[in-house]
Write a protein that holds these residues in place. Structure first.
Motif, PDB file in Angstrom:
ATOM      1  N   PHE A  30      -0.232 -53.488  11.385  1.00 21.86           N
ATOM      2  CA  PHE A  30      -1.221 -52.354  11.902  1.00 21.86           C
ATOM      3  C   PHE A  30      -2.507 -52.925  12.876  1.00 21.86           C
ATOM      4  O   PHE A  30      -3.250 -52.451  13.651  1.00 21.86           O
ATOM      5  CB  PHE A  30      -2.433 -51.644  10.559  1.00 21.86           C
ATOM      6  CG  PHE A  30      -2.754 -50.848  10.667  1.00 21.86           C
ATOM      7  CD1 PHE A  30      -2.950 -49.564  10.514  1.00 21.86           C
ATOM      8  CD2 PHE A  30      -4.525 -51.268  10.404  1.00 21.86           C
ATOM      9  CE1 PHE A  30      -3.867 -49.104  10.752  1.00 21.86           C
ATOM     10  CE2 PHE A  30      -5.439 -50.332  10.794  1.00 21.86           C
ATOM     11  CZ  PHE A  30      -5.526 -49.456  11.012  1.00 21.86           C
ATOM     12  N   MET A  31      -2.592 -54.289  12.423  1.00 20.88           N
ATOM     13  CA  MET A  31      -3.864 -54.661  13.252  1.00 20.88           C
ATOM     14  C   MET A  31      -4.200 -55.137  14.320  1.00 20.88           C
ATOM     15  O   MET A  31      -4.705 -54.853  15.142  1.00 20.88           O
ATOM     16  CB  MET A  31      -4.170 -55.964  12.651  1.00 20.88           C
ATOM     17  CG  MET A  31      -4.937 -55.911  11.123  1.00 20.88           C
ATOM     18  SD  MET A  31      -6.330 -55.142  10.818  1.00 20.88           S
ATOM     19  CE  MET A  31      -7.137 -55.365  12.231  1.00 20.88           C
ATOM     20  N   ASP A  32      -2.038 -55.336  14.531  1.00 19.75           N
ATOM     21  CA  ASP A  32      -2.313 -55.563  15.727  1.00 19.75           C
ATOM     22  C   ASP A  32      -2.340 -53.760  16.350  1.00 19.75           C
ATOM     23  O   ASP A  32      -2.523 -53.810  18.545  1.00 19.75           O
ATOM     24  CB  ASP A  32      -0.319 -55.665  16.336  1.00 19.75           C
ATOM     25  CG  ASP A  32       0.124 -57.616  15.797  1.00 19.75           C
ATOM     26  OD1 ASP A  32      -1.574 -58.308  15.468  1.00 19.75           O
ATOM     27  OD2 ASP A  32       1.354 -56.963  15.809  1.00 19.75           O
ATOM     28  N   ALA A  33      -1.872 -53.036  15.950  1.00 20.44           N
ATOM     29  CA  ALA A  33      -1.896 -51.603  16.505  1.00 20.44           C
ATOM     30  C   ALA A  33      -3.728 -51.327  16.821  1.00 20.44           C
ATOM     31  O   ALA A  33      -4.704 -50.676  17.552  1.00 20.44           O
ATOM     32  CB  ALA A  33      -1.259 -50.735  15.920  1.00 20.44           C
ATOM     33  N   TYR A  34      -4.271 -51.757  15.940  1.00 20.13           N
ATOM     34  CA  TYR A  34      -5.755 -51.510  15.776  1.00 20.13           C
ATOM     35  C   TYR A  34      -6.259 -52.272  17.001  1.00 20.13           C
ATOM     36  O   TYR A  34      -7.196 -51.604  17.353  1.00 20.13           O
ATOM     37  CB  TYR A  34      -6.579 -51.727  14.791  1.00 20.13           C
ATOM     38  CG  TYR A  34      -7.723 -51.805  14.883  1.00 20.13           C
ATOM     39  CD1 TYR A  34      -8.804 -51.089  14.175  1.00 20.13           C
ATOM     40  CD2 TYR A  34      -8.448 -53.114  14.768  1.00 20.13           C
ATOM     41  CE1 TYR A  34      -9.880 -51.098  14.636  1.00 20.13           C
ATOM     42  CE2 TYR A  34     -10.043 -53.238  14.775  1.00 20.13           C
ATOM     43  CZ  TYR A  34     -10.798 -51.976  14.655  1.00 20.13           C
ATOM     44  OH  TYR A  34     -12.395 -51.852  14.649  1.00 20.13           O
ATOM     45  N   PHE A  35      -5.554 -53.255  16.915  1.00 19.62           N
ATOM     46  CA  PHE A  35      -6.737 -54.317  18.582  1.00 19.62           C
ATOM     47  C   PHE A  35      -6.539 -53.680  19.891  1.00 19.62           C
ATOM     48  O   PHE A  35      -6.743 -54.039  20.989  1.00 19.62           O
ATOM     49  CB  PHE A  35      -5.916 -55.603  18.107  1.00 19.62           C
ATOM     50  CG  PHE A  35      -7.498 -56.134  17.235  1.00 19.62           C
ATOM     51  CD1 PHE A  35      -8.429 -56.586  17.533  1.00 19.62           C
ATOM     52  CD2 PHE A  35      -6.755 -56.669  16.097  1.00 19.62           C
ATOM     53  CE1 PHE A  35      -9.400 -56.454  16.649  1.00 19.62           C
ATOM     54  CE2 PHE A  35      -8.028 -57.448  15.133  1.00 19.62           C
ATOM     55  CZ  PHE A  35      -8.821 -57.484  15.490  1.00 19.62           C
ATOM     56  N   ALA A  36      -5.139 -52.959  20.118  1.00 16.26           N
ATOM     57  CA  ALA A  36      -4.450 -52.978  20.719  1.00 16.26           C
ATOM     58  C   ALA A  36      -5.167 -50.891  21.331  1.00 16.26           C
ATOM     59  O   ALA A  36      -4.362 -50.129  22.292  1.00 16.26           O
ATOM     60  CB  ALA A  36      -2.808 -52.607  21.441  1.00 16.26           C
ATOM     61  N   GLY A  37      -6.150 -50.455  20.472  1.00 15.54           N
ATOM     62  CA  GLY A  37      -6.408 -49.038  20.569  1.00 15.54           C
ATOM     63  C   GLY A  37      -6.238 -48.242  19.716  1.00 15.54           C
ATOM     64  O   GLY A  37      -6.782 -47.124  20.350  1.00 15.54           O
ATOM     65  N   SER A  38      -5.184 -48.204  18.494  1.00 14.54           N
ATOM     66  CA  SER A  38      -4.708 -47.107  18.445  1.00 14.54           C
ATOM     67  C   SER A  38      -6.005 -46.540  17.333  1.00 14.54           C
ATOM     68  O   SER A  38      -6.776 -47.834  16.569  1.00 14.54           O
ATOM     69  CB  SER A  38      -3.691 -47.700  16.878  1.00 14.54           C
ATOM     70  OG  SER A  38      -2.702 -46.617  16.080  1.00 14.54           O
TER      71      SER A  38
END
Length: 165
Positions: free
Chosen positions: A60-68
């Protein structure tokens, strides 16, 4: 902060530095940037890189930092705080992405309008950084004040969420 059970934990990399995520059998109980104030001693915790909730949190944090902009929907375990802290942390969860509030407004939201300093203290001890969005709390004049993970990270998080240009 006292945890009811000994947490499992994992570390993972983010664009703003390494993070430590911790979970109990009840949910995610911690998410801290390395070096963040109020990070607990993990000497007795269990390293658990295969823990499903911790893997989901890292993804989730990977996606968050990718702009999700997808909302975090995994279980949280905030039982390690006092009832007052838990009320403040639940109020933080009501601040939508792209929005901010002030410590005074947050004090009003938890029904303690004269407890601004106590609310600020609870915000500063939030154990689940980013996901329980304490970075969305600003000074009454809109200034960037206090963040246990550092003002540079607070600025970067607010920029990522489109609050600051």
């Amino acid at each position: 902060m006292k945890f009811l059970n000994t947490p499992d934990y994992v570390r993972f990399a983010t664009p703003l530095g390494p993070m430590l995520a911790a979970a109990t059998g009840y949910g995610l109980c911690g998410l801290w940037f390395d070096g963040q104030r109020h990070q607990p001693d993990i000497a007795t915790w269990h390293l658990a890189p295969a823990h499903p909730l911790l893997q989901q949190t890292a993804a989730f944090m990977d996606a968050y930092f990718a702009g999700s902009t997808a909302p975090f929907s995994l279980p949280l375990d905030l039982a390690g705080g006092t009832p007052f802290q838990q009320a403040v942390w639940r109020a933080l969860l009501q601040i939508p992405r792209g929005a901010t509030t002030s410590y005074a407004a947050l004090s009003q939201a938890v029904g303690r309008p004269t407890a601004v300093r106590a609310v600020a203290g609870a915000v500063g001890r939030n154990p689940v950084s980013v996901l329980v969005p304490c970075h969305r709390v600003l000074g009454s004049d809109g200034s960037l004040t206090g963040y246990a993970g550092g003002l540079e990270r607070k600025t970067a998080l607010l920029q990522l969420e489109g609050v600051l240009i």
